[in-house]
Design a protein around this motif. Structure first.
Motif, short mmCIF file in Angstrom:
data_model
loop_
_atom_site.label_atom_id
_atom_site.label_comp_id
_atom_site.label_asym_id
_atom_site.label_seq_id
_atom_site.Cartn_x
_atom_site.Cartn_y
_atom_site.Cartn_z
N PHE A 1 5.05 4.68 -25.66
CA PHE A 1 4.42 5.74 -26.44
C PHE A 1 3.80 6.80 -25.54
O PHE A 1 3.77 7.98 -25.88
N PHE A 2 3.29 6.39 -24.37
CA PHE A 2 2.76 7.32 -23.38
C PHE A 2 3.58 7.14 -22.09
O PHE A 2 3.16 6.45 -21.17
N PRO A 3 4.76 7.75 -22.03
CA PRO A 3 5.71 7.46 -20.94
C PRO A 3 5.23 7.86 -19.56
O PRO A 3 5.67 7.28 -18.56
N PHE A 4 4.33 8.85 -19.47
CA PHE A 4 3.90 9.33 -18.16
C PHE A 4 2.66 8.62 -17.62
O PHE A 4 2.23 8.91 -16.51
N ILE A 5 2.09 7.70 -18.39
CA ILE A 5 0.79 7.17 -17.99
C ILE A 5 0.82 5.68 -17.71
O ILE A 5 0.53 5.24 -16.59
N GLY A 6 1.16 4.86 -18.71
CA GLY A 6 1.01 3.42 -18.59
C GLY A 6 1.68 2.80 -17.38
O GLY A 6 1.07 2.05 -16.62
N ILE A 7 2.96 3.13 -17.17
CA ILE A 7 3.70 2.52 -16.07
C ILE A 7 3.08 2.86 -14.72
O ILE A 7 3.12 2.07 -13.77
N LYS A 8 2.48 4.03 -14.61
CA LYS A 8 1.89 4.46 -13.34
C LYS A 8 0.72 3.57 -12.95
O LYS A 8 0.65 3.06 -11.82
N TYR A 9 -0.24 3.41 -13.85
CA TYR A 9 -1.41 2.64 -13.43
C TYR A 9 -1.14 1.13 -13.40
O TYR A 9 -1.77 0.41 -12.64
N TYR A 10 -0.16 0.66 -14.20
CA TYR A 10 0.20 -0.76 -14.09
C TYR A 10 0.83 -1.05 -12.73
O TYR A 10 0.50 -2.04 -12.06
N PHE A 11 1.76 -0.20 -12.32
CA PHE A 11 2.41 -0.38 -11.02
C PHE A 11 1.39 -0.29 -9.89
O PHE A 11 1.40 -1.10 -8.96
N ILE B 1 0.84 -1.20 0.00
CA ILE B 1 0.00 0.00 0.00
C ILE B 1 0.87 1.25 0.00
O ILE B 1 0.64 2.20 -0.75
N TYR B 2 1.88 1.25 0.86
CA TYR B 2 2.80 2.39 0.88
C TYR B 2 3.54 2.52 -0.45
O TYR B 2 3.75 3.64 -0.95
N ALA B 3 3.95 1.40 -1.03
CA ALA B 3 4.68 1.43 -2.30
C ALA B 3 3.84 2.02 -3.43
O ALA B 3 4.36 2.72 -4.31
N SER B 4 2.52 1.76 -3.40
CA SER B 4 1.64 2.27 -4.46
C SER B 4 1.62 3.79 -4.52
O SER B 4 1.32 4.38 -5.56
N ILE B 5 1.96 4.44 -3.40
CA ILE B 5 2.00 5.90 -3.36
C ILE B 5 3.02 6.45 -4.35
O ILE B 5 2.85 7.54 -4.90
N PHE B 6 4.07 5.66 -4.61
CA PHE B 6 5.15 6.13 -5.48
C PHE B 6 4.87 5.91 -6.97
O PHE B 6 5.74 6.17 -7.80
N SER B 7 3.67 5.45 -7.29
CA SER B 7 3.33 5.28 -8.71
C SER B 7 3.38 6.61 -9.46
O SER B 7 3.65 6.62 -10.67
N VAL B 8 3.15 7.73 -8.77
CA VAL B 8 3.15 9.04 -9.44
C VAL B 8 4.53 9.42 -9.94
O VAL B 8 4.66 10.29 -10.82
N VAL B 9 5.57 8.80 -9.40
CA VAL B 9 6.94 9.17 -9.77
C VAL B 9 7.41 8.43 -11.01
O VAL B 9 8.29 8.90 -11.73
N LEU B 10 6.82 7.28 -11.31
CA LEU B 10 7.33 6.41 -12.35
C LEU B 10 7.06 6.97 -13.75
O LEU B 10 5.95 7.40 -14.06
N VAL B 11 8.09 6.92 -14.56
CA VAL B 11 8.01 7.34 -15.97
C VAL B 11 8.79 6.32 -16.79
O VAL B 11 9.87 5.88 -16.38
N LEU B 12 8.24 5.92 -17.92
CA LEU B 12 8.90 4.95 -18.80
C LEU B 12 9.09 5.57 -20.18
O LEU B 12 8.20 5.48 -21.03
N PRO B 13 10.23 6.24 -20.40
CA PRO B 13 10.44 6.98 -21.66
C PRO B 13 10.33 6.13 -22.92
O PRO B 13 10.06 6.65 -24.00
N SER B 14 10.56 4.81 -22.82
CA SER B 14 10.57 3.97 -24.01
C SER B 14 9.18 3.67 -24.54
O SER B 14 9.03 3.12 -25.64
#
Length: 228
Positions: free
Chosen positions: A29-39, A14-27
């Motif tokens: 097509f939508f680097p600021f979105i997909g990785i956040k909600y998957y994590f 639960i605490y780890a999920s808080i850090f989803s806002v920080v994740l970015v995956l430049p590789s």
């Protein structure tokens, strides 16, 4: 693995999920979105599994059920539950029910995501039992906010590394020009999201700073004014 460790793992997720806002995956097509909600989804789903395992095999006194019954009587829980139910019904009877429920890779904000927020909401109420637990959640949220800001600053300056990718915008050559020539996006990739997110962060700062000095009613009033 004992019951205590299982609940600790659930709380950690639960605490780890808080850090989803920080994740970015430049590789992507939508680097600021997909990785956040998957994590976020994976963390919440795993936390739910651990809580259910604890409830099914270790909670002989049925403490979780007793806590759920207490939570269910709360007006805010009832209101949130009704909202989620209405959203679920709306997606079922939508013109394109599949898109309404699953959304798409670019947004990821359909009813499926809302159900994860709802589970997150319930798990917070079940696992964070005292003031210190909530204070830790706020502290970690502030750490995430600081990382969000640092990412935005380095990206705005054109810092290019494996962790940080500069925004796809042409900035003036000077440092001051790079910082001031565009609206701040942070690690969220959208200025419209950064502002309300940091408003809550400011609220957490005030709470952690003043919670001993303010009476409950005064604190609620001050918080309401701030968020407004």
């Amino acid at each position: 693995m004992n019951a205590h460790i299982i609940l600790k793992i659930a709380k950690f997720l639960i605490y780890a999920s808080i850090f989803s806002v920080v994740l970015v995956l430049p590789s992507t097509f939508f680097p600021f979105i997909g990785i956040k909600y998957y994590f976020f989804r994976v963390a919440i789903e795993l936390a739910l599994i651990f809580v259910l395992v604890h409830w099914g095999f270790f909670d002989k006194a049925n403490h979780i059920w007793a806590r759920l019954k207490k939570i269910a009587a709360s007006p805010i829980f009832i209101a949130v539950s009704i909202f989620v139910l209405m959203s679920l019904l709306a997606s079922i009877f939508a013109v394109d029910s599949s898109s309404a429920f699953w959304s798409n890779f670019e947004r990821g904000d359909g009813t499926f995501q809302l159900l994860h927020y709802y589970i997150f909401f319930i798990l917070l109420l079940v696992l964070l039992k005292d003031r210190e637990d909530w204070k830790w959640a706020m502290r970690l949220s502030l750490v995430a906010a600081a990382l969000l800001i640092l990412y935005g600053v380095f990206a705005q300056l054109g810092w290019d590394s494996r962790l940080i990718s500069p925004y796809r915008t042409e900035f003036p050559p000077t440092t001051w020009g790079k910082i001031t020539s565009a609206r701040f996006q942070g690690s969220l990739g959208n200025p419209s999201y950064v502002a309300p997110y940091l408003m809550f962060s400011l609220f957490y700062v005030l709470y952690l700073w003043f919670h001993r000095a303010l009476k409950p009613k005064a604190f609620v009033a001050a918080g309401s004014i701030l968020l407004s």
